[in-house]
Design a protein around this motif. Sequence first.
Motif, PDB file in Angstrom:
ATOM      1  N   VAL A 158      10.742   7.637   1.629  1.00 15.61           N
ATOM      2  CA  VAL A 158       9.758   8.659   1.218  1.00 15.61           C
ATOM      3  C   VAL A 158       9.938   9.922   2.056  1.00 15.61           C
ATOM      4  CG1 VAL A 158       8.086   6.907   0.536  1.00 15.61           C
ATOM      5  CG2 VAL A 158       7.991   7.846   2.836  1.00 15.61           C
ATOM      6  N   ASP A 159       9.558  11.067   1.491  1.00 17.04           N
ATOM      7  CA  ASP A 159       9.622  12.324   2.253  1.00 17.04           C
ATOM      8  C   ASP A 159       8.412  12.428   3.183  1.00 17.04           C
ATOM      9  OD1 ASP A 159      11.863  12.902   0.845  1.00 17.04           O
ATOM     10  OD2 ASP A 159      10.911  14.303  -0.550  1.00 17.04           O
ATOM     11  N   SER A 160       7.244  12.105   2.632  1.00 20.64           N
ATOM     12  CA  SER A 160       6.051  12.094   3.485  1.00 20.64           C
ATOM     13  C   SER A 160       5.115  11.006   2.988  1.00 20.64           C
ATOM     14  CB  SER A 160       5.356  13.456   3.457  1.00 20.64           C
ATOM     15  OG  SER A 160       4.907  13.722   2.151  1.00 20.64           O
ATOM     16  N   GLY A 161       4.145  10.647   3.826  1.00 23.41           N
ATOM     17  CA  GLY A 161       3.288   9.505   3.524  1.00 23.41           C
ATOM     18  C   GLY A 161       4.003   8.229   3.934  1.00 23.41           C
ATOM     19  N   SER A 162       3.474   7.082   3.509  1.00 21.14           N
ATOM     20  CA  SER A 162       4.130   5.827   3.891  1.00 21.14           C
ATOM     21  C   SER A 162       3.852   4.731   2.874  1.00 21.14           C
ATOM     22  CB  SER A 162       3.637   5.389   5.268  1.00 21.14           C
ATOM     23  OG  SER A 162       2.266   5.040   5.165  1.00 21.14           O
TER      24      SER A 162
ATOM     25  N   ALA B 290       0.839  -1.206   0.000  1.00 26.42           N
ATOM     26  CA  ALA B 290       0.000   0.000   0.000  1.00 26.42           C
ATOM     27  C   ALA B 290       0.868   1.248   0.000  1.00 26.42           C
ATOM     28  CB  ALA B 290      -0.911  -0.020   1.219  1.00 26.42           C
ATOM     29  N   PHE B 291       0.605   2.146  -0.922  1.00 28.66           N
ATOM     30  CA  PHE B 291       1.222   3.481  -0.925  1.00 28.66           C
ATOM     31  C   PHE B 291       0.178   4.420  -0.331  1.00 28.66           C
ATOM     32  CE2 PHE B 291       5.080   3.851  -3.741  1.00 28.66           C
ATOM     33  CZ  PHE B 291       5.292   2.476  -3.894  1.00 28.66           C
ATOM     34  N   ASN B 292       0.543   5.160   0.728  1.00 30.24           N
ATOM     35  CA  ASN B 292      -0.412   6.069   1.361  1.00 30.24           C
ATOM     36  C   ASN B 292       0.097   7.506   1.275  1.00 30.24           C
ATOM     37  OD1 ASN B 292      -1.776   3.675   2.422  1.00 30.24           O
ATOM     38  ND2 ASN B 292       0.034   3.550   3.747  1.00 30.24           N
ATOM     39  N   HIS B 293      -0.464   8.265   0.390  1.00 31.68           N
ATOM     40  CA  HIS B 293      -0.106   9.689   0.208  1.00 31.68           C
ATOM     41  C   HIS B 293       1.411   9.902   0.131  1.00 31.68           C
ATOM     42  CE1 HIS B 293      -4.280  10.644   0.847  1.00 31.68           C
ATOM     43  NE2 HIS B 293      -4.272   9.858   1.904  1.00 31.68           N
ATOM     44  N   VAL B 294       2.063   9.118  -0.676  1.00 31.91           N
ATOM     45  CA  VAL B 294       3.528   9.183  -0.752  1.00 31.91           C
ATOM     46  C   VAL B 294       3.993  10.365  -1.609  1.00 31.91           C
ATOM     47  CG1 VAL B 294       5.559   8.024  -1.720  1.00 31.91           C
ATOM     48  CG2 VAL B 294       3.921   6.730  -0.351  1.00 31.91           C
ATOM     49  N   THR B 295       4.917  11.152  -1.029  1.00 27.84           N
ATOM     50  CA  THR B 295       5.554  12.242  -1.780  1.00 27.84           C
ATOM     51  C   THR B 295       7.062  12.086  -1.631  1.00 27.84           C
ATOM     52  OG1 THR B 295       3.700  13.735  -1.430  1.00 27.84           O
ATOM     53  CG2 THR B 295       5.821  14.775  -1.913  1.00 27.84           C
TER      54      THR B 295
ATOM     55  N   ASP C 279       1.738  12.738  -3.515  1.00 37.03           N
ATOM     56  CA  ASP C 279       0.445  12.262  -3.030  1.00 37.03           C
ATOM     57  C   ASP C 279      -0.029  10.983  -3.740  1.00 37.03           C
ATOM     58  OD1 ASP C 279      -1.684  12.402  -1.330  1.00 37.03           O
ATOM     59  OD2 ASP C 279      -2.880  13.683  -2.650  1.00 37.03           O
ATOM     60  N   ILE C 280       0.836   9.991  -3.734  1.00 38.37           N
ATOM     61  CA  ILE C 280       0.496   8.733  -4.416  1.00 38.37           C
ATOM     62  C   ILE C 280      -0.176   7.778  -3.436  1.00 38.37           C
ATOM     63  CG2 ILE C 280       1.443   6.719  -5.659  1.00 38.37           C
ATOM     64  CD1 ILE C 280       1.843   9.257  -7.253  1.00 38.37           C
ATOM     65  N   THR C 281      -1.392   7.354  -3.753  1.00 30.98           N
ATOM     66  CA  THR C 281      -2.096   6.391  -2.900  1.00 30.98           C
ATOM     67  C   THR C 281      -2.669   5.281  -3.787  1.00 30.98           C
ATOM     68  OG1 THR C 281      -2.692   8.136  -1.354  1.00 30.98           O
ATOM     69  CG2 THR C 281      -3.981   6.106  -1.236  1.00 30.98           C
TER      70      THR C 281
END
Length: 574
Positions: free
Chosen positions: A384-388, A332-337, A350-352
């Motif tokens: 990742v910089d942000s998200g998870s 799962a990609f959760n709001h990845v930046t 913002d990849i989800t």
Amino acid sequence: MFKLFRFLKPYRVSVIAIITLMLLQSLAQLYLPTLLSDIVDVGVVKGDVSYILMYGGYMLLVAMGAMACVMVASYLLAKTATGFGRDLRRNLFAHVESFSLHEFDKLGTSSLITRTTNDIAQVQQLVVMTRMFIGAPTMLIGGVIMASYKDAHLAIILIAVIPILALVIAGIMRTGLPLFKTLQVKIDGINLVLREHLTGIRVIRAFNRSEHEKTKFERANQDFTQVATKVNTIMASMMPVMMLIFNLGIVAILWYGGIRIDHNQMQIGDLMAFIQYAMQIMFSMFMMTMIFMMIPRASASAVRINEVLAIQTNIHNAPHAEKLHDNQTTIAFNHVTFSYPGAEQPAVQDITFEAAPGEVTAIIGGTGSGKTTLINLLLRFYDVDSGSITLNGLPLPSLSLESVRNQMGYVPQKAVLFSGTVTDNLRFGADVASPEDLAHAAATAQAAQFVEEMKDGYASVLAQGGTNLSGGQKQRLSIARALARKPNIYIFDDSFSALDFKTDAKLRAALKSETERATMIIVAQRVSTIMDAQQIIVLDEGRIAGKGTHSELMKTCEVYQEIVSSQLSEEESA
Ligand SMILES: Nc1ncnc2c1ncn2[C@@H]1O[C@H](COP(=O)(O)OP(=O)(O)OP(=O)(O)O)[C@@H](O)[C@H]1O
């Protein structure tokens, strides 16, 4: 530089032995002129032959003892220095191995190669000089003491000459020192051009750019030569200047010594011994100059090595990293930046999405839209910089790197093979795979036929980088290598691009039965490759422009429609 000497710890017994032997050798050397003066003043002047023979015998013994010390010390030193170099290379290599791609990007491959080879050789060379480190100062101080003991008045000349020499050396070193650092950077430059030239030789020839490359190399070579000439000129001027000052000193000693002998204040043998001590002092100053010439270069190299050793990559196992050992994995990609270091814009934003086991998740998008970046993040080449990103609900950084990567069968965009046989390459990620398993993987990857047609079949040797194979063949072997691992997650980063449509279709059909339970991530440029995927992620400038099946996206996603219409006829896309 002293930091690097911690690598000498395993050799401390040898180092202590070397120091002791070199001290003994120096003391023996210092004793010889005194013996000589005794032979002259007592034996020769008084015509006592037995005294001459006896003291001559002593001299021989002392000289032989000194020689034995040097020989043993040299042997031990050679062993210590090569061992030190080997350990340092091993440690540096292991440390660089732990780097994330971010650190590789930052330091540059060429510089890492120079640091692991040339820079270590410079420091190793300094260790070889240890002999002089001990011998030179002992001879210098001992020589001054012994000379003063022979004649304190005459020693004033020596004591006056030494500081002048030291000042000259210091002045020259000050000018040369900064240039040594530049010298190593220039070697980096040569390595960079050389590496690009050798790896890009085909393109260079095809574009008739050999002359241009030659000029580029010439420039880098010239740059290096200029600095090297400057350094060598400065250093070379040191010897004549030293010789001049010293010879003037000897003339002064002979002149003043002559006067003192004339006034019966000194004996001829003592003057001879004094001159020998003066020679020993000069020799030790030469040795010290050589050390001083080595130190700046070695310390510039040591700084560069320490720079690499000091880098702590932030991509490593967390203290209590969990192991991922499930048979099936949901990604799962959760709001990845994420932005690459120094980049103005995030490469992905913002990849989800979720990729489930037993399903194919395809990623499509224009060039530079961030497809490979998503794969790099999933493989944890970067964080990742942000998200998870989670695997079966567990965040990637909390999992052990080995266990995560063990679950993955990765086929990179550009096939990378290693020198060795076909079997070696297929077994790269599957140590325990049987020959049958490897043949099966090759068959699925549509590689079996051409491998069997090779002269030695699976035992055929591949050239470095697989240059004796076609692009499509390399790609298929690279796919077979991933299949041989039987992983839970397959990552195909635009891996079918070098295959013709027919092989592409056959391969995908064969893959289907092999990878039924696995989580499949397929990055592709061709719509036909991913049309059947359960989920297609459409990327546009680092953002998700659409998500769904082919037919859903055909209705809802403009970017996808554009990609499809540019590739497929209307009939195919329906
Ligand atoms: N190592 C890097 N350092 C800095 N920027 C990078 C790096 N790798 C990629 N980029 C930038 O990140 C963006 C996304 O690149 P990425 O390789 O993910 O695209 P892609 O969709 O895989 O492209 P392609 O289909 O051409 O392979 C691009 O703008 C690219 O210039």
